[in-house]
Design a protein around this motif. Structure first.
Motif, PDB file in Angstrom:
ATOM      1  N   ALA A 171      14.850  32.762  22.474  1.00 35.78           N
ATOM      2  CA  ALA A 171      16.302  32.597  22.623  1.00 35.78           C
ATOM      3  C   ALA A 171      16.730  31.189  22.243  1.00 35.78           C
ATOM      4  O   ALA A 171      17.773  30.991  21.605  1.00 35.78           O
ATOM      5  N   ARG A 172      15.935  30.200  22.607  1.00 37.98           N
ATOM      6  CA  ARG A 172      16.280  28.817  22.283  1.00 37.98           C
ATOM      7  C   ARG A 172      16.279  28.577  20.782  1.00 37.98           C
ATOM      8  O   ARG A 172      17.183  27.945  20.239  1.00 37.98           O
ATOM      9  N   GLN A 173      15.272  29.096  20.093  1.00 36.96           N
ATOM     10  CA  GLN A 173      15.216  28.923  18.648  1.00 36.96           C
ATOM     11  C   GLN A 173      16.370  29.649  17.955  1.00 36.96           C
ATOM     12  O   GLN A 173      16.919  29.156  16.963  1.00 36.96           O
ATOM     13  N   GLU A 187      15.866  44.280  15.237  1.00 36.57           N
ATOM     14  CA  GLU A 187      15.000  43.317  15.916  1.00 36.57           C
ATOM     15  C   GLU A 187      15.724  42.651  17.079  1.00 36.57           C
ATOM     16  O   GLU A 187      15.116  42.412  18.140  1.00 36.57           O
ATOM     17  N   ALA A 188      17.006  42.351  16.896  1.00 40.53           N
ATOM     18  CA  ALA A 188      17.771  41.736  17.976  1.00 40.53           C
ATOM     19  C   ALA A 188      17.906  42.689  19.165  1.00 40.53           C
ATOM     20  O   ALA A 188      17.752  42.285  20.324  1.00 40.53           O
ATOM     21  N   ARG A 239      16.408  42.115  22.963  1.00 40.89           N
ATOM     22  CA  ARG A 239      17.275  42.177  24.129  1.00 40.89           C
ATOM     23  C   ARG A 239      16.790  43.231  25.116  1.00 40.89           C
ATOM     24  O   ARG A 239      16.805  43.018  26.323  1.00 40.89           O
ATOM     25  N   GLN A 240      16.337  44.371  24.604  1.00 38.74           N
ATOM     26  CA  GLN A 240      15.873  45.432  25.488  1.00 38.74           C
ATOM     27  C   GLN A 240      14.623  45.004  26.254  1.00 38.74           C
ATOM     28  O   GLN A 240      14.489  45.265  27.458  1.00 38.74           O
ATOM     29  N   LYS A 241      13.687  44.358  25.558  1.00 37.51           N
ATOM     30  CA  LYS A 241      12.471  43.881  26.227  1.00 37.51           C
ATOM     31  C   LYS A 241      12.790  42.818  27.264  1.00 37.51           C
ATOM     32  O   LYS A 241      12.134  42.751  28.312  1.00 37.51           O
ATOM     33  N   ARG A 258      20.346  45.668   8.765  1.00 43.63           N
ATOM     34  CA  ARG A 258      19.875  46.678   9.706  1.00 43.63           C
ATOM     35  C   ARG A 258      18.592  46.232  10.390  1.00 43.63           C
ATOM     36  O   ARG A 258      18.404  46.455  11.591  1.00 43.63           O
ATOM     37  N   GLU A 259      17.711  45.570   9.655  1.00 45.34           N
ATOM     38  CA  GLU A 259      16.467  45.074  10.246  1.00 45.34           C
ATOM     39  C   GLU A 259      16.750  43.984  11.276  1.00 45.34           C
ATOM     40  O   GLU A 259      16.140  43.962  12.354  1.00 45.34           O
TER      41      GLU A 259
END
Length: 343
Positions: free
Chosen positions: A241-243, A111-112, A116-118, A106-107
């Motif tokens: 995103a790359r990491q 966080e994902a 994505r929202q930001k 859930r965490e």
């Protein structure tokens, strides 16, 4: 405006490709990054088999002692069993990365979604795509939009400030345009998208932008200050995103490696064991020197096939790891490729 930007993209991309041909050779990039791992393993296997054949021809073997042959085949047999143990370890590593309890899952999901929202808030897209290639495309389109805003705002600056902006914005714009074109021309696999992002982690670019703002902040319009801040945030999001793509790629690649080592290693073990058994129960006078030489060539070549597969995969895994080892705000000389900096 979109057509004008597309035309500029084509010009920048051609310039980027001309520079890319000068920095490492195509063969080097194919071996260590772009090429099919199975094809590379097959080439390595052919080279090894040819080398063994040349040794046989050069020394003009007229007599073969079976004791050294037993040692050779036993070493290959034991080595392949070790590779099977490596396969099990790799699978345990991949599985351990994927197993989490309910709270951790859930965490991670939370966080994902927040990330994505930001990322979407800084672009004109309402919802972030779910595929890696499409999501990275949105991020780089945001970079191009921000650089386009900076290009328009540069008209208010003096010639000195304009030159300083162009020094860091032009290479970044060229690179972002080349990544966008590469995403559209390539497949949507994780590795294909990750390769396009290996050139830099943008730490140096963010440093240049921050230093420019500190040095020239009083002379910049408020609108340009906000645009520069958004650009830094977008560059940080691309590195995140790359990491993450690197993590996904490593898990997928290790899973493929373990599966293919099993596919290649099992026949190699069975063949080596069969030949060892036959040689142990068959008198040496039954087979001629030529036949024994051929058997040794085939078994030694097939027996080293799992090793060649392992080498081919480790070469690419090590290169990807080396080029993505540092995260923002740090960087390494390996991650700052000359093609990115070419004018």
């Amino acid at each position: 405006m979109a057509q004008h930007h597309e035309g500029e993209t084509d010009v920048r991309l051609r310039s980027y490709r001309r520079a890319a041909r000068t920095v490492p050779s195509k063969v080097h990039e194919w071996v260590f990054l772009d090429g099919s791992r199975l094809v590379l393993a097959a080439i390595l296997l052919v080279v090894f088999g040819t080398f063994v054949s040349l040794l046989d021809w050069w020394f003009k073997v007229s007599h073969i002692k079976l004791s050294p042959v037993y040692y050779l085949l036993s070493a290959i047999f034991g080595g392949n069993f070790t590779l099977v143990a490596v396969v099990l370890s790799i699978n345990q590593l991949v599985i351990s990365r994927q197993l989490s309890d309910l709270g951790e899952l859930r965490e991670q999901i939370s966080e994902a979604r927040e990330y994505r929202q930001k990322a979407v808030e800084l672009t004109a897209v309402d919802t972030a795509p779910v595929t890696p290639a499409a999501f990275v495309e949105v991020l780089f389109e945001g970079i191009c939009d921000a650089l386009g805003d900076i290009e328009r705002q540069r008209e208010r600056l003096g010639s000195e400030l304009d030159g300083e902006v162009e020094e860091w914005s032009k290479p970044l714009d060229r690179h972002a345009a080349s990544v966008l074109r590469g995403i559209k021309d390539s497949d949507s696999e994780v590795f294909g998208t990750l390769v396009l992002m290996l050139d830099s982690n943008y730490s140096q670019e963010m440093y240049d932008i921050v230093e420019f703002r500190k040095k020239r902040g009083d002379d910049l319009p408020d609108e340009m200050e906000e645009t520069l801040e958004r650009l830094v945030v977008r560059l940080q999001q691309i590195d995140v995103a790359r990491q993450y793509l690197k993590t996904l790629y490593m898990q997928v690649e290790l899973a493929r490696l373990s599966r293919r080592l099993l596919y290649v290693g099992t026949p190699a073990i069975l063949l080596t064991m069969t030949v060892l058994t036959i040689l142990s129960i068959t008198p040496s006078t039954v087979a001629s020197i030529g036949q024994l030489s051929f058997v040794i060539l085939v078994v030694s070549t097939v027996g080293t096939a799992p090793l060649m597969v392992l080498i081919s995969y480790v070469l690419r895994l090590s290169v990807v790891s080396e080029r993505t080892v540092a995260i923002t705000p740090f960087t390494t000389p390996t991650q700052e490729q000359p093609t990115f900096k070419s004018p």
